[in-house]
Motif scaffolding. Structure first.
Motif, PDB file in Angstrom:
ATOM      1  N   GLU A 192       0.832  -1.198   0.000  1.00 19.89           N
ATOM      2  CA  GLU A 192       0.000   0.000   0.000  1.00 19.89           C
ATOM      3  C   GLU A 192       0.871   1.253   0.000  1.00 19.89           C
ATOM      4  N   LEU A 193       1.908   1.195   0.836  1.00 17.59           N
ATOM      5  CA  LEU A 193       2.803   2.341   0.970  1.00 17.59           C
ATOM      6  C   LEU A 193       3.550   2.597  -0.336  1.00 17.59           C
ATOM      7  N   LEU A 194       3.902   1.511  -1.010  1.00 12.02           N
ATOM      8  CA  LEU A 194       4.626   1.638  -2.277  1.00 12.02           C
ATOM      9  C   LEU A 194       3.749   2.334  -3.310  1.00 12.02           C
ATOM     10  N   VAL A 195       2.495   1.898  -3.404  1.00 12.93           N
ATOM     11  CA  VAL A 195       1.583   2.527  -4.358  1.00 12.93           C
ATOM     12  C   VAL A 195       1.357   3.984  -3.972  1.00 12.93           C
ATOM     13  N   ALA A 196       1.247   4.232  -2.676  1.00 12.11           N
ATOM     14  CA  ALA A 196       1.065   5.612  -2.217  1.00 12.11           C
ATOM     15  C   ALA A 196       2.262   6.460  -2.617  1.00 12.11           C
ATOM     16  N   THR A 197       3.453   5.893  -2.490  1.00  9.84           N
ATOM     17  CA  THR A 197       4.660   6.630  -2.855  1.00  9.84           C
ATOM     18  C   THR A 197       4.671   6.933  -4.347  1.00  9.84           C
ATOM     19  N   ALA A 212       1.718   9.716  -4.850  1.00  7.58           N
ATOM     20  CA  ALA A 212       1.857  11.020  -4.197  1.00  7.58           C
ATOM     21  C   ALA A 212       2.993  10.944  -3.192  1.00  7.58           C
ATOM     22  N   GLU A 213       4.207  11.076  -3.711  1.00 10.22           N
ATOM     23  CA  GLU A 213       5.376  10.892  -2.864  1.00 10.22           C
ATOM     24  C   GLU A 213       5.424  11.912  -1.731  1.00 10.22           C
ATOM     25  N   GLU A 214       5.060  13.160  -2.061  1.00  7.47           N
ATOM     26  CA  GLU A 214       5.136  14.208  -1.036  1.00  7.47           C
ATOM     27  C   GLU A 214       4.182  13.927   0.113  1.00  7.47           C
ATOM     28  N   ARG A 215       2.983  13.452  -0.220  1.00  7.57           N
ATOM     29  CA  ARG A 215       2.018  13.179   0.850  1.00  7.57           C
ATOM     30  C   ARG A 215       2.544  12.093   1.770  1.00  7.57           C
ATOM     31  N   VAL A 216       3.170  11.077   1.170  1.00  8.04           N
ATOM     32  CA  VAL A 216       3.736  10.009   1.995  1.00  8.04           C
ATOM     33  C   VAL A 216       4.794  10.583   2.920  1.00  8.04           C
ATOM     34  N   ARG A 217       5.585  11.497   2.376  1.00  9.61           N
ATOM     35  CA  ARG A 217       6.635  12.113   3.206  1.00  9.61           C
ATOM     36  C   ARG A 217       6.017  12.889   4.354  1.00  9.61           C
ATOM     37  N   PHE A 218       4.934  13.634   4.060  1.00  8.81           N
ATOM     38  CA  PHE A 218       4.308  14.444   5.102  1.00  8.81           C
ATOM     39  C   PHE A 218       3.604  13.575   6.141  1.00  8.81           C
ATOM     40  N   PRO A 267       9.875   8.098   1.860  1.00  8.93           N
ATOM     41  CA  PRO A 267       9.632   7.404   0.596  1.00  8.93           C
ATOM     42  C   PRO A 267      10.889   6.737   0.053  1.00  8.93           C
ATOM     43  N   ALA A 268      12.049   7.321   0.371  1.00  6.57           N
ATOM     44  CA  ALA A 268      13.296   6.744  -0.148  1.00  6.57           C
ATOM     45  C   ALA A 268      13.450   5.299   0.308  1.00  6.57           C
ATOM     46  N   ASN A 269      13.120   5.023   1.577  1.00 10.10           N
ATOM     47  CA  ASN A 269      13.267   3.657   2.079  1.00 10.10           C
ATOM     48  C   ASN A 269      12.294   2.708   1.391  1.00 10.10           C
ATOM     49  N   VAL A 270      11.057   3.188   1.191  1.00  4.82           N
ATOM     50  CA  VAL A 270      10.055   2.351   0.528  1.00  4.82           C
ATOM     51  C   VAL A 270      10.524   1.979  -0.872  1.00  4.82           C
ATOM     52  N   LYS A 271      10.983   3.001  -1.603  1.00  3.06           N
ATOM     53  CA  LYS A 271      11.433   2.754  -2.965  1.00  3.06           C
ATOM     54  C   LYS A 271      12.661   1.851  -2.968  1.00  3.06           C
ATOM     55  N   LEU A 272      13.527   2.091  -1.986  1.00  9.45           N
ATOM     56  CA  LEU A 272      14.766   1.315  -1.928  1.00  9.45           C
ATOM     57  C   LEU A 272      14.454  -0.179  -1.816  1.00  9.45           C
ATOM     58  N   VAL A 273      13.532  -0.526  -0.930  1.00 15.42           N
ATOM     59  CA  VAL A 273      13.198  -1.938  -0.749  1.00 15.42           C
ATOM     60  C   VAL A 273      12.670  -2.526  -2.060  1.00 15.42           C
ATOM     61  N   ALA A 274      11.745  -1.814  -2.711  1.00 16.18           N
ATOM     62  CA  ALA A 274      11.183  -2.320  -3.963  1.00 16.18           C
ATOM     63  C   ALA A 274      12.268  -2.471  -5.017  1.00 16.18           C
ATOM     64  N   PHE A 275      13.168  -1.492  -5.089  1.00 15.17           N
ATOM     65  CA  PHE A 275      14.227  -1.533  -6.097  1.00 15.17           C
ATOM     66  C   PHE A 275      15.170  -2.705  -5.842  1.00 15.17           C
ATOM     67  N   VAL A 276      15.526  -2.918  -4.577  1.00 13.96           N
ATOM     68  CA  VAL A 276      16.443  -4.010  -4.247  1.00 13.96           C
ATOM     69  C   VAL A 276      15.787  -5.363  -4.557  1.00 13.96           C
ATOM     70  N   VAL A 277      14.510  -5.495  -4.207  1.00 17.99           N
ATOM     71  CA  VAL A 277      13.831  -6.762  -4.491  1.00 17.99           C
ATOM     72  C   VAL A 277      13.767  -6.996  -5.998  1.00 17.99           C
TER      73      VAL A 277
END
Lengths: 294, 364
Positions: free
Chosen positions: B214-219, B222-228, B233-243
């Motif tokens: 859910e968090l990944l799709v949210a990122t 609307a990345e800014e909203r997730v940040r707020f 968001p960097a960590n969320v993206k990082l996990v998806a990218f590494v996988v």
């Protein structure tokens, strides 16, 4: 001294060629946020246009000066066609535009492969570019000087056009703030088309220069698009000076790395250098300041 | 995303039965081997679906991670084939050439398997950390990853003595002690690849259902909203990218024993774009779309690509243009679209896969 002067001059010429390739890209990317991956193929179209002009005007002394405007218009028209048929529908999806233009690039490459001989075509260098110039003991090929001069002329013309004409003002306004520009009565649609025409046309001019230095074949565009984009990214979008400095720096880096190691390793090192640089300055060298969050 | 998880799960089950039970019975050895190859691309594609479809990161350089797995495996198999001697291609230029240092550890089975898993994790982790923390995204991210694929392919092409250069690594005789020529062993290799594909599908199925999904799709949207909201968001993206990098590496590692050769052409810019093509065709954000799309494109590449190469390039180019222009969510969104057209009335709003948030990227 020779160890320094040769890569310095070669690198400057390489940087000038990169600048020509990146100039149009930075214009369209800066304005529309659209990465046109077919930009390299527009460069190829320019090179093939130079070849075709040479089939009509056989005197190579004359054909290259004629080929420059022809390549500009031909590549520009291809760009216009791309904008009108495909890209206009996709301004809300910049990342998808990147992939669509990858597809367009593939089609153009394959078409060139079938129309022209697969090993490429020869573009005759004009006689007045055959010589060499002796600079501090290094015999510098004149065609490298020509590339630098051509890049200089293009930059000067483009920046004058952007600065002093009304079209240029509207383009800059659209780059800075599209919504406000539109509210002020600027037809951003017309401006987008015009920008795409000019940007693609500049790729055509770059293609003529590239055809004088390397081979002219269907694959030539693909090798320019990634370095050209890295130049745009490192230079920062929306301003010409960043692109100029970045192109020169990347050209020099390529030449010096190639001088110290090998040509292919130089490419790898230059790529890594740009990525590391983007760590330090993710927005590039120079940027237009905005208040947007993204 | 799906309201009824058991539908997706039973879909994976049907897929598993088709791949693991039906296909070996029905298909000839030749086609089974080809199917194995498509499975390898599909594994990488599942990862791209995760990173791009759900995470919004257009990974145009998955060839890099494909290469990490493929070359790790290929180096081990080459050493296994060569035995105590130095691999044939190295002594071609210099009969006394020593084995390069970085080859030595790949003699060990354990190290090789570890490298296939850890190398992409480390490389993608470092790269992703550097890029995402600096908020590099959108087209910049896409082109940088593509540049890496170009750089790696160039590097491998130019180091002919160490990596085999453009001719690549080939002529493997053994696969961890099993003779590769034996049809029974080839079947085993195919089954491993197919099983890994099923495992990857299960993994992303669970990912998509989890809070992380859910968090990944949210990122993505609307990345800014997730940040707020207090997430990074960097960590969320990082996990998806590494996988996704890990999946590409696994696909690459299985590609080597199945196809029997790995060259820079299989990992460079064109190959990386081919991987994207399948994901776009199948449907980037769906569960099965990337895998099925990659298999379809893989089939096209190996059948049409060899019998009718000119036409195949046009088809591939048109595929990008048509699919992304008219069907941004790929073929998997087609049934829902048609259904909606047939039954006008209260319909659910179209899935915001292409988020308005992407508009903001224009200004960056």
């Amino acid at each position: 001294m020779d160890a320094l002067i040769a890569p310095l001059l070669n690198g400057s010429a390489q940087g000038a060629l990169l600048l020509l390739a990146a100039l149009g890209l930075s214009l369209t990317f800066g304005q529309m946020g659209v990465i046109n991956m077919a930009h390299g193929e527009f460069l190829m179209i320019g090179a093939f246009a130079a070849y075709l002009v040479q089939q009509v005007i056989t005197a190579s002394d004359l054909s290259i000066p004629v080929a420059l405007p022809v390549a500009f218009v031909v590549a520009g028209l291809f760009g216009l066609l791309l904008e009108v048929t495909i890209i206009r529908w996709m301004y809300r999806r910049p990342l998808d535009t990147l992939l669509v233009t990858v597809g367009v690039g593939l089609i153009l490459q394959q078409a060139a492969l079938q129309i022209f001989p697969s090993q490429g075509v020869p573009v005759e260098k004009p006689g007045w570019l055959d010589g060499q110039m002796n600079i501090l003991g290094y015999n510098w090929p004149l065609r490298q000087l020509f590339t630098i001069l051509l890049a200089g002329v293009c930059v000067a013309a483009l920046s004058a056009w952007l600065k002093y004409t009304s079209f240029g003002r509207r383009i800059r306004a659209t780059v800075h703030n599209r919504d406000l520009a539109e509210t002020s009565g600027i037809s951003t649609r017309t401006i987008d088309r015009l920008t795409f025409f000019v940007g693609s046309g500049l790729a055509g001019v770059a293609g003529v220069a590239a055809s004088l230095i390397g081979g002219t074949n269907s694959q030539m565009g693909a090798q320019y698009i990634i370095p050209a984009f890295l130049v745009v990214a490192a230079g920062g979008i929306g301003q010409l000076k960043g692109t100029i400095v970045a192109a020169w720096a990347v050209g020099l880096a390529l030449a010096f790395f190639a001088y110290w190691t090998t040509g292919s390793l130089a490419q790898v090192l230059a790529f890594i250098l740009v990525i590391v640089f983007l760590q330090v300055r993710p927005q590039g060298l120079f940027t237009v300041r905005t208040r947007s969050l993204a | 995303m799906t309201k009824k998880p058991w539908i997706s799960l039973s879909g994976i089950g049907v897929f598993a039965v088709l791949l693991l039970a039906v296909a070996p019975l029905v298909l000839s050895d030749h086609w089974l081997n080809n199917l194995g190859k498509y499975c390898c691309w599909a594994i990488a594609a599942v990862g791209i679906g995760l990173a791009w479809g759900r995470g919004g990161m257009l990974v145009m350089g998955q060839g890099v991670f494909f290469a990490l797995g493929a070359y790790s495996m290929a180096m081990h198999l080459t050493l296994e084939t060569a035995g105590d001697r130095v691999p044939g291609f190295m002594v071609l230029y210099d009969p006394l050439a020593p084995l390069p240092m970085f080859w030595e550890p790949f003699r060990s089975t354990g190290f090789t398997l570890l490298a296939i898993v850890l190398l992409p994790v480390v490389v993608a982790g470092a790269l992703g950390y550097a890029l995402f923390k600096r908020r590099v995204k959108g087209a910049y991210f896409a082109i940088l990853t593509q540049a890496l694929a170009v750089a790696l392919a160039t590097l491998i092409s130019s180091t002919i003595r160490e990596t085999g250069g453009d001719t690549g690594l080939s002529d493997f005789k053994y696969f961890f002690g099993f003779v590769l020529n034996d049809p029974a062993n080839r079947l085993m290799v195919y089954l491993i690849a197919a099983t890994l594909l099923i495992v990857c599908l299960l993994a992303v199925w669970q990912f998509y259902r989890s809070r992380f999904g859910e968090l990944l799709v949210a990122t993505r949207d609307a990345e800014e909203r997730v940040r707020f909201l207090g997430y990074d968001p960097a960590n969320v993206k990082l996990v998806a990218f590494v996988v996704s990098a890990l999946m590409a590496s696994i696909g690459g590692a299985m590609f080597v024993p199945i196809v029997g050769i790995i060259t820079p052409a299989e990992i460079g810019a064109a190959a990386s774009i081919l991987m994207i093509a399948g994901v776009a065709l199948g449907g980037r954000a769906s569960l099965f779309g990337p895998a099925l799309g990659a298999m379809a494109v893989g089939w096209g590449q190996s059948s049409l690509g060899s019998t009718w190469p000119d036409g195949w390039t046009y088809i591939l180019g048109l595929l990008f243009v048509v699919v992304i222009l008219f069907l941004p969510n790929g073929l998997s969104s087609l049934p829902a679209r048609l259904m909606r057209r047939q039954r006008p009335g209260p319909v659910e709003p179209p899935a915001p896969a292409i988020a308005p948030a992407e508009l903001e990227e224009v200004k960056s």
